[in-house]
Design a protein around this motif. Structure first.
Motif, PDB file in Angstrom:
ATOM      1  N   ASP A 122      -7.206  -6.019   1.840  1.00 40.20           N
ATOM      2  CA  ASP A 122      -7.846  -5.018   1.503  1.00 40.20           C
ATOM      3  C   ASP A 122      -9.285  -5.498   0.822  1.00 40.20           C
ATOM      4  O   ASP A 122      -9.621  -6.787   0.692  1.00 40.20           O
ATOM      5  CB  ASP A 122      -7.046  -4.459  -0.029  1.00 40.20           C
ATOM      6  CG  ASP A 122      -6.732  -5.262  -0.981  1.00 40.20           C
ATOM      7  OD1 ASP A 122      -7.252  -6.406  -0.963  1.00 40.20           O
ATOM      8  OD2 ASP A 122      -6.057  -5.031  -2.021  1.00 40.20           O
ATOM      9  N   ARG A 123     -10.044  -4.459  -0.402  1.00 39.27           N
ATOM     10  CA  ARG A 123     -11.353  -5.219  -0.635  1.00 39.27           C
ATOM     11  C   ARG A 123     -11.269  -6.098  -1.838  1.00 39.27           C
ATOM     12  O   ARG A 123     -12.337  -7.127  -1.905  1.00 39.27           O
ATOM     13  CB  ARG A 123     -12.080  -3.987  -1.166  1.00 39.27           C
ATOM     14  CG  ARG A 123     -11.224  -3.406  -2.572  1.00 39.27           C
ATOM     15  CD  ARG A 123     -11.858  -2.225  -2.993  1.00 39.27           C
ATOM     16  NE  ARG A 123     -12.058  -1.167  -2.178  1.00 39.27           N
ATOM     17  CZ  ARG A 123     -13.053  -0.476  -1.467  1.00 39.27           C
ATOM     18  NH1 ARG A 123     -14.321  -1.409  -1.387  1.00 39.27           N
ATOM     19  NH2 ARG A 123     -13.012   0.383  -0.466  1.00 39.27           N
TER      20      ARG A 123
ATOM     21  N   VAL B 201       0.743  -1.165  -0.058  1.00 44.69           N
ATOM     22  CA  VAL B 201      -0.128   0.000   0.089  1.00 44.69           C
ATOM     23  C   VAL B 201       1.008   1.293  -0.047  1.00 44.69           C
ATOM     24  O   VAL B 201       1.696   1.358   0.746  1.00 44.69           O
ATOM     25  CB  VAL B 201      -0.842   0.113   1.369  1.00 44.69           C
ATOM     26  CG1 VAL B 201      -1.716   1.341   1.322  1.00 44.69           C
ATOM     27  CG2 VAL B 201      -1.841  -0.984   1.288  1.00 44.69           C
TER      28      VAL B 201
ATOM     29  N   ALA C 271      -0.107  -1.697   6.481  1.00 47.20           N
ATOM     30  CA  ALA C 271      -1.433  -1.056   6.945  1.00 47.20           C
ATOM     31  C   ALA C 271      -1.759  -0.891   8.433  1.00 47.20           C
ATOM     32  O   ALA C 271      -2.900  -0.158   8.558  1.00 47.20           O
ATOM     33  CB  ALA C 271      -2.478  -2.187   6.616  1.00 47.20           C
TER      34      ALA C 271
ATOM     35  N   ILE D  61      -2.620  -6.888   2.908  1.00 46.57           N
ATOM     36  CA  ILE D  61      -1.950  -5.561   2.698  1.00 46.57           C
ATOM     37  C   ILE D  61      -1.088  -5.174   4.024  1.00 46.57           C
ATOM     38  O   ILE D  61      -0.601  -4.194   4.089  1.00 46.57           O
ATOM     39  CB  ILE D  61      -2.832  -4.427   2.416  1.00 46.57           C
ATOM     40  CG1 ILE D  61      -4.106  -4.384   3.439  1.00 46.57           C
ATOM     41  CG2 ILE D  61      -3.251  -4.812   0.835  1.00 46.57           C
ATOM     42  CD1 ILE D  61      -4.734  -3.192   2.889  1.00 46.57           C
TER      43      ILE D  61
ATOM     44  N   ASP E 215      -7.276   1.632   3.664  1.00 51.74           N
ATOM     45  CA  ASP E 215      -7.267   0.407   2.479  1.00 51.74           C
ATOM     46  C   ASP E 215      -7.674  -0.777   3.178  1.00 51.74           C
ATOM     47  O   ASP E 215      -7.975  -1.839   2.414  1.00 51.74           O
ATOM     48  CB  ASP E 215      -5.880   0.240   2.140  1.00 51.74           C
ATOM     49  CG  ASP E 215      -5.208   1.560   1.663  1.00 51.74           C
ATOM     50  OD1 ASP E 215      -5.329   1.914   0.487  1.00 51.74           O
ATOM     51  OD2 ASP E 215      -4.711   2.288   2.393  1.00 51.74           O
ATOM     52  N   VAL E 216      -7.859  -1.147   4.361  1.00 54.20           N
ATOM     53  CA  VAL E 216      -8.227  -2.260   5.240  1.00 54.20           C
ATOM     54  C   VAL E 216      -9.743  -2.295   5.226  1.00 54.20           C
ATOM     55  O   VAL E 216     -10.312  -1.529   5.855  1.00 54.20           O
ATOM     56  CB  VAL E 216      -7.427  -2.165   6.595  1.00 54.20           C
ATOM     57  CG1 VAL E 216      -7.989  -3.696   7.278  1.00 54.20           C
ATOM     58  CG2 VAL E 216      -5.827  -2.018   6.492  1.00 54.20           C
TER      59      VAL E 216
END
Lengths: 615, 164
Positions: free
Chosen positions: A429-430, A276, A364, A435, A389-390
């Motif tokens: 992440d999504r 990230v 992260a 990450i 981002d998490v």
């Protein structure tokens, strides 16, 4: 899609609509798989015994595991909320009143269950239990000749997955009272949860055997007038058939002795699947009012510490159904602080906001995670901040279990049994890619070895501080092949030096290379301990600009400076480690470090136990 | 070479993204949501334990669906012998379209394999190959089963409600 298909789909959906997502519980799935695996193993054991008996014909073999499982029952008393009996109206009212004044308030005061009442040496002990969210809590109230209160909780997932019939929640907690006019440790107590078939619980220290009281699906062990530093080394449980089971637990720390390590390896993914860049917490940077405003009485508590003034503060609940509360604050000096609010205290850590997500391997995470909890508590708290981002986090325990970690407003908080360390927090992440990874070692570190009998202690360092005090760090070969070390003079009452410690060898992959414990006296401040084997020079940056370099010997260092004062509470700014190529390999920033001794003097607090005197 | 075994993370990802659909199908099989949730939990725990035996000759999702459907069928057998689809419609109100009753009755009358194929197709949105893997039948059989289902539907529903 044809209209007939559409018709079928709409009728089916009207008949059985999509259920709510709230029932999702991955922990339960994992627990079921573990429980079934145990049953299968037990059956295999029985089959093996039957086979052996058939072949040998004369040897009677008892399949101990299966017998223990049957004789000790299960934790249904606790899981069904029927352990003990309802507390009296007065006890429930007292509990509710105290809860209202606590920093952590329950949405609704839980129903209190009375478990054990006993008297020893003029002290009355009352053990209560209650359930809140996914936790089962025990609350000990000592009154009479000594007064202490302890609350410690176990997680539901540990009860449903546990194979041992006893779950200690607090071990060797001191009960302080007056002895000959001075406040001293009159007793130490250990207590916890038992399965419904447990008939007896015993503990053993180095010199004594102790018999516990078992009632209300709980146990309580009182060690009257304990020897200084003597800790519970083993706990066992027996059922009505006389079968005995050893109970795993984490030893209570004493001074720098944190007990033997588990020698297990961390599980879970160890490699990032995506790096990230530009990680941040948008709402924090924009100062959006997430969570709740911090109540005034909590603000007062957080401002006791002489840290940079806060410019923005919010109270967060990582799990809205839980009781864990965190305060995130931005400071005037550009730092971000994260504090956990527990029933009787507030504690946390700070770091520069710009560096919050700067380390690649923890890309992260920010503010890392921290171990918290009372000395003999069997649980540690891990809290932290994650970037935008998490989307989810999973906790991998060394025991093989996995726990979904609640994350809300970029904050997480989870309690973990100390017996489950080392642990690994993993952020996704999504797209489900890893990450962020944060591996947290077994804090005990291990002390399994002893100084070898035929070896002599050899001094590696001897220093004299500007205040005239001396320390010597000595090394000796250990029985496990490594080294034992001690810092002398070692005086328990003064919190000076350390007793002999023989840490196991461990990987430095995820350990800070130059994180050294410190000892603060009235006149001096000493840093001593082990650094990573690849560190060949340690530079101590003092506040006056001076840099003191120390070359490690056999991986250990010792350094002394003048002690902290009110005017200068942080004599050392930074500790930096270098490898053989002169490259910086580790850095400990101590600018936000606060001498608890200075605080104690300033705020007239009781003396700080030495084990807590470092950052 | 085909890989052997499924990763725990993959199974967990499936659970977190498709939990509601698993419960929906399980509820259609067993009749009530609590038992359905239980069946899903059991199905996934079975999948975790047996993940080493997964061979990637079909989609992982279908393999997990098979575990969940089997758990749901077992739960229904433990519970009772009735056809749950007939007693489920607590949410199907009388003011729904007129075809509801007939379609539910038609689904309830289907042989179990056909009924499961219908559930997996319309609740879980599985393709024919995944349904075949889940039910342990050939893809052609799925196609035939659903065609038969549609034909039965056309026969049981009045022409003004379903276009030919």
């Amino acid at each position: 899609m044809t209209s007939s298909e559409e018709t079928i789909r709409s009728v089916l959906t009207r008949t059985v609509p999509l259920p709510p997502d709230s029932g999702r519980n991955w922990d339960d799935v994992v627990a079921r798989s573990a429980a079934t695996a145990r049953i299968v193993r037990a059956r295999r054991l029985v089959y093996a015994v039957v086979l052996a008996a058939t072949v040998a014909t004369v040897i009677a073999i008892t399949p101990l595991g299966a017998v223990i499982a049957r004789g000790f029952g299960d934790f249904s008393g606790w899981l069904s909320g029927q352990a003990g009996h309802p507390a009296s109206t007065r006890e429930q009212q007292t509990f509710a009143q105290e809860s209202r004044h606590s920093w952590v308030q329950f949405p609704k005061t839980p129903a209190l269950r009375s478990l054990i009442t006993a008297s020893r040496d003029g002290v009355r002990y009352e053990l209560f239990g209650y359930r809140t969210g996914g936790s089962y809590c025990l609350r000990l109230v000592a009154s009479g000749a000594a007064r202490s209160r302890y609350t410690s909780c176990a997680l539901r997932s540990d009860l449903t997955a546990r194979s041992a019939p006893v779950l200690p929640v607090l071990v060797d907690a001191p009960i302080n009272g007056k002895i000959a006019g001075r406040i001293s440790e009159r007793a130490s107590v250990s207590f916890g949860i038992t399965s419904d078939g447990v008939a007896g619980v015993r503990a053993r220290t180095k010199s004594r055997g102790l018999k516990g009281i078992v009632a209300g699906d709980s146990f309580l062990i009182v060690y009257v007038l304990p020897r200084v530093g003597e800790r519970t080394r083993s706990i066992s449980a027996s059922d009505s058939n006389g079968d005995v089971a050893a109970i795993p637990f984490a030893q209570a720390p004493f001074e720098n002795d944190l007990g033997p390590g588990t020698a297990r390896r961390p599980l879970g993914p160890w490699k990032l699947e995506r790096f990230v860049k530009g990680a941040k917490i948008s709402w924090l940077e924009k100062r959006e009012p997430r969570g709740r405003a911090v109540p005034e009485r909590l603000l007062r508590a957080t401002r006791v510490l002489p840290l940079s003034a806060p410019t923005f503060e919010r109270l967060l609940a990582p799990d809205p159904n839980g009781t864990k509360r965190l305060i995130v604050s931005l400071r005037k000096n550009g730092y971000v602080c994260l504090d956990e609010v527990s029933a009787g205290s507030i504690g946390g850590s700070c770091g520069p906001l710009k560096q919050l997500f700067s380390d690649n391997w923890i890309g992260a995470f920010g503010a890392g995670s921290m171990g918290g909890g009372l000395g003999g508590s069997q649980y540690m708290t891990n809290v932290g901040l994650v970037s935008d981002d998490v989307v989810r986090m999973t906790l991998f325990l060394a025991t093989g279990e996995r726990i979904a970690v609640p994350v809300k407003d970029n904050a997480f908080g989870v309690d973990v049994a100390r017996t489950a360390y080392p642990i690994r927090l993993v952020a996704y992440d999504r797209d489900g890619l890893v990450i962020g990874i944060n591996t947290i070692p077994d804090l005990a570190g291990g002390s399994a070895g002893k100084p070898a009998k035929d070896a002599a202690w050899k001094p590696a360092f001897h220093v004299r501080s500007p205040g005239g005090e001396t320390r010597t760090l000595s090394l000796v070969r250990s029985t496990t092949g490594g080294l034992c070390w001690k810092a002398t003079p070692f005086v328990i009452g003064r919190g000076s030096g350390t007793p002999p410690l023989c840490p196991d060898e461990y990987s430095w992959e995820y350990r800070p290379p130059v994180s050294l414990p410190s000892e603060v006296t009235g006149k001096s401040m000493f840093f001593y301990g082990r650094v990573a084997p690849f560190v060949v020079r340690v530079a101590f940056h003092l506040v006056n600009g001076e840099i003191v370099s120390v070359i490690p010997r056999h991986g250990y260092v010792l350094m002394a400076v003048g002690g902290p004062t009110k005017a200068q509470p942080r004599p050392v700014r930074m500790i930096v480690g270098f490898d053989k190529n002169g490259k910086e390999v580790g850095r400990e920033d101590l600018r936000e470090w606060v001498s608890l001794d200075v605080l104690a003097r300033k705020y007239h607090l009781s003396p700080v136990p030495k084990g807590q005197a470092s950052k | 070479m085909k890989k052997k075994g499924a990763r725990l993370e993959e199974i967990e990802r499936l659970y977190s993204t498709r939990y509601q659909h698993f419960v929906q199908v399980a509820r259609a099989v067993v009749g009530d949501e609590a038992t359905a949730h239980d069946a899903v939990q059991d199905g996934f725990s079975h999948a975790i334990r047996r993940r080493g035996s997964f061979r990637a000759d079909g989609p992982l999702e279908a393999w997990v669906w098979r575990a969940v459907v089997n758990a749901a069928i077992s739960a229904r057998r433990r519970k009772s012998a009735f056809n749950p689809f007939e007693i489920v419609p607590d949410t199907a109100s009388d003011d729904g379209p007129g075809a509801d009753k007939e379609i539910r009755a038609w689904i309830a009358a289907l042989p179990e394999r056909q009924r499961l194929a219908v559930f997996l197709r319309y609740y879980a949105d599985l393709d024919y190959r995944a349904i075949a893997t889940t039910l342990g039948i050939e893809t052609g059989t799925v196609s035939a089963t659903l065609s038969a289902a549609h034909a039965a539907l056309r026969r049981s529903i009045s022409p003004e409600e379903v276009s030919p």
